[in-house]
Design a protein around this motif. Structure first.
Motif, PDB file in Angstrom:
ATOM      1  N   PRO A 202       0.731  -1.309  -0.183  1.00 57.91           N
ATOM      2  CA  PRO A 202      -0.140  -0.026  -0.146  1.00 57.91           C
ATOM      3  C   PRO A 202       0.890   1.236  -0.013  1.00 57.91           C
ATOM      4  CG  PRO A 202       0.076  -0.952   2.287  1.00 57.91           C
ATOM      5  CD  PRO A 202       0.958  -2.041   1.333  1.00 57.91           C
ATOM      6  N   TYR A 203       1.736   1.217  -0.793  1.00 58.27           N
ATOM      7  CA  TYR A 203       2.798   2.494  -0.883  1.00 58.27           C
ATOM      8  C   TYR A 203       3.176   2.570  -2.420  1.00 58.27           C
ATOM      9  CZ  TYR A 203       3.487   0.362   3.545  1.00 58.27           C
ATOM     10  OH  TYR A 203       3.378  -0.107   4.797  1.00 58.27           O
ATOM     11  N   ASP A 204       3.718   4.140  -2.683  1.00 55.47           N
ATOM     12  CA  ASP A 204       4.152   4.328  -4.152  1.00 55.47           C
ATOM     13  C   ASP A 204       5.514   4.304  -4.117  1.00 55.47           C
ATOM     14  OD1 ASP A 204       1.545   5.504  -5.631  1.00 55.47           O
ATOM     15  OD2 ASP A 204       1.379   6.175  -3.557  1.00 55.47           O
ATOM     16  N   ASP A 205       6.107   3.479  -5.042  1.00 53.43           N
ATOM     17  CA  ASP A 205       7.430   3.480  -5.499  1.00 53.43           C
ATOM     18  C   ASP A 205       7.668   4.240  -6.831  1.00 53.43           C
ATOM     19  OD1 ASP A 205       7.759   2.036  -3.009  1.00 53.43           O
ATOM     20  OD2 ASP A 205       7.053   0.388  -4.252  1.00 53.43           O
ATOM     21  N   ILE A 206       8.481   5.228  -6.649  1.00 49.90           N
ATOM     22  CA  ILE A 206       8.583   5.897  -7.933  1.00 49.90           C
ATOM     23  C   ILE A 206      10.153   6.347  -8.145  1.00 49.90           C
ATOM     24  CG2 ILE A 206       6.282   6.739  -7.996  1.00 49.90           C
ATOM     25  CD1 ILE A 206       7.315   9.500  -6.806  1.00 49.90           C
ATOM     26  N   GLU A 207      10.154   7.122  -9.259  1.00 45.26           N
ATOM     27  CA  GLU A 207      11.710   7.708  -9.715  1.00 45.26           C
ATOM     28  C   GLU A 207      12.832   6.445  -9.283  1.00 45.26           C
ATOM     29  OE1 GLU A 207      10.129  12.244  -8.801  1.00 45.26           O
ATOM     30  OE2 GLU A 207      11.747  11.326  -7.368  1.00 45.26           O
ATOM     31  N   ALA A 208      12.761   5.455  -9.893  1.00 41.89           N
ATOM     32  CA  ALA A 208      13.876   4.372  -9.745  1.00 41.89           C
ATOM     33  C   ALA A 208      15.053   4.685 -10.682  1.00 41.89           C
ATOM     34  CB  ALA A 208      13.333   3.239  -9.947  1.00 41.89           C
ATOM     35  N   GLY A 215      21.518  -3.304  -7.570  1.00 36.22           N
ATOM     36  CA  GLY A 215      20.334  -2.834  -6.827  1.00 36.22           C
ATOM     37  C   GLY A 215      19.571  -1.736  -7.365  1.00 36.22           C
ATOM     38  N   ILE A 216      18.860  -1.359  -6.755  1.00 35.85           N
ATOM     39  CA  ILE A 216      17.778  -0.368  -7.564  1.00 35.85           C
ATOM     40  C   ILE A 216      17.547   0.792  -6.042  1.00 35.85           C
ATOM     41  CG2 ILE A 216      15.302   0.233  -8.335  1.00 35.85           C
ATOM     42  CD1 ILE A 216      15.355  -2.429  -9.342  1.00 35.85           C
ATOM     43  N   VAL A 217      17.838   1.920  -6.650  1.00 33.51           N
ATOM     44  CA  VAL A 217      17.153   2.979  -5.641  1.00 33.51           C
ATOM     45  C   VAL A 217      16.154   3.720  -6.251  1.00 33.51           C
ATOM     46  CG1 VAL A 217      18.860   4.787  -6.870  1.00 33.51           C
ATOM     47  CG2 VAL A 217      18.339   5.105  -4.646  1.00 33.51           C
ATOM     48  N   PHE A 218      15.311   4.277  -5.300  1.00 38.25           N
ATOM     49  CA  PHE A 218      14.188   4.878  -5.610  1.00 38.25           C
ATOM     50  C   PHE A 218      13.438   5.642  -4.614  1.00 38.25           C
ATOM     51  CE2 PHE A 218      13.241   0.761  -3.874  1.00 38.25           C
ATOM     52  CZ  PHE A 218      12.038   0.896  -3.191  1.00 38.25           C
ATOM     53  N   VAL A 219      12.627   6.365  -4.673  1.00 35.05           N
ATOM     54  CA  VAL A 219      11.692   6.959  -3.437  1.00 35.05           C
ATOM     55  C   VAL A 219      10.487   6.326  -3.326  1.00 35.05           C
ATOM     56  CG1 VAL A 219      12.837   9.162  -3.952  1.00 35.05           C
ATOM     57  CG2 VAL A 219      10.905   8.956  -4.946  1.00 35.05           C
ATOM     58  N   SER A 220      10.097   6.440  -1.993  1.00 34.20           N
ATOM     59  CA  SER A 220       8.720   5.561  -1.653  1.00 34.20           C
ATOM     60  C   SER A 220       7.966   6.304  -0.383  1.00 34.20           C
ATOM     61  CB  SER A 220       9.172   4.286  -1.204  1.00 34.20           C
ATOM     62  OG  SER A 220       7.945   3.553  -0.924  1.00 34.20           O
TER      63      SER A 220
END
Length: 358
Positions: A202-208, A215-220
């Motif tokens: 139930p979260y938004d994961d964007i700008e990856a 690995g993968i970096v993103f904002v959440s």
């Protein structure tokens, strides 16, 4: 609109600044063309002719250090029509969960720079696609996707080889809207076999962005925060393994982090909205951190209020970066001036930031 480039070479014969301006012109044209297409409108023939003109800035762009570029992947999506904040593009509003910060309608495109052929990779009349990036080996496309009928953006990967096979058979991946299904706590797209869902919940994961270590970096929004002076949700730095597992926070910022990207020295360059004992609307500049979140420090601009520095990426073969300088407290979808920053003058030398667009 978000964009990334596939299969590039590293020849160098021209200066970068005019080439960046050329790419900017191309992206602006694509934005106008694709925004109408995302809403079902017919492409503007004037915009199309600018993109296709053989002696355009695009031709000069392809003659320079980016010689060998074959394709560009980009996303078009409907925009939030009522909120001009740069960050109001995911989640819902605190006073009314039925008021969404996103709009419906999206397409993921591939543009062949040689033939000028525009191919739809994914289309979803009620969904949203954003922030596409191509893997270092050119085999995968990473992006955030909110399938129609759902409320959260999650990280997805698209297999490039499968995309090429599907489009060669005249069967676009996005010909039908994928129906999410759940398996082991994750949602998967039944009708789009080239798609692989990486994150869920139930979260938004964007700008990856892909990291060199795999690995993968993103904002959440997994930080479970709200903008202190507004009604929308906050997203801060996170990272995960290549398959979407082992998600952990890299930042404890109480306001937004945005658009992380790896620097040549291995650190992550990103935008931090600095809100600790400072004005709530004036400090959103460039910071850097190690890939594990340690050693967070200013990178550029933190002593100069009144501008949002965002979408920063390194310029290959130099120490410089290119970013969008969005006026004031930031504009919708990061609208602003394309600026090249040379770090040699230090983190607060304004004269080392030079605009290359208007």
């Amino acid at each position: 609109m978000n964009c990334t480039i596939m299969r590039t070479s590293t020849h160098s014969s021209l200066s970068w600044d005019p080439l960046l301006a050329a790419l900017l012109a191309l992206l602006l044209g694509l934005l106008a063309l694709a925004a109408g297409s995302a809403h079902g409108a017919t492409a503007d023939p004037i915009v199309t002719s600018v993109i296709m003109k053989p002696d355009s800035l695009l031709a000069k762009f392809r003659e320079g250090p980016m010689r060998g570029v074959e394709e560009i992947v980009f996303a078009a999506r409907a925009l939030n029509p009522t909120d001009g904040h740069w960050y109001a593009n995911f989640g819902y509003y605190a006073h009314d969960p039925d008021r969404k910060a996103y709009a419906e309608g999206t397409k993921l495109y591939r543009l062949d720079l040689r033939t000028r052929e525009l191919t739809t990779l994914l289309a979803d009349a009620r969904g949203g696609v954003r922030d596409p990036q191509v893997s270092y080996d050119g085999k995968k496309i990473l992006f955030s996707y909110r399938p129609g009928g759902t409320e959260q953006y999650h990280l997805y990967e698209m297999d490039v080889a499968a995309v090429h096979r599907a489009t060669a058979d005249s069967k676009p991946i996005g010909a039908r809207t994928p129906r999410p299904r759940k398996s082991n706590g994750k949602e998967h797209a039944d009708e789009a076999p080239a798609l692989r869902q990486l994150t869920s919940g139930p979260y938004d994961d964007i700008e990856a962005a892909y990291l060199p270590d795999g690995g993968i970096v993103f904002v959440s929004s997994r930080c479970k925060r709200w903008v202190n002076c507004w009604l929308t949700q906050v997203a801060v730095l996170h990272r995960c393994d290549a398959d979407g597992s082992n998600i952990r926070a890299l930042s404890s910022n109480n306001e937004h982090d945005n658009t992380p990207w790896p620097l040549p020295d291995g650190r992550i360059l990103y935008t931090r909205w600095e809100y600790v004992d400072r004005s709530q609307v004036h400090f959103h500049h460039l910071w850097a951190a190690n890939p594990d979140g340690t050693a967070q420090m200013t990178w550029f601009g933190n002593l100069h209020p009144g501008i949002t520095m965002i979408d920063a990426k390194p310029i290959a073969g130099t120490d410089k970066i290119v970013a969008t300088f969005s006026p004031g407290h930031g504009q919708r979808e990061h609208d602003g001036v394309i600026t090249v920053v040379d770090p040699k003058g230090g983190p607060d030398a304004k004269e080392f930031a030079r605009s290359i667009s208007k």
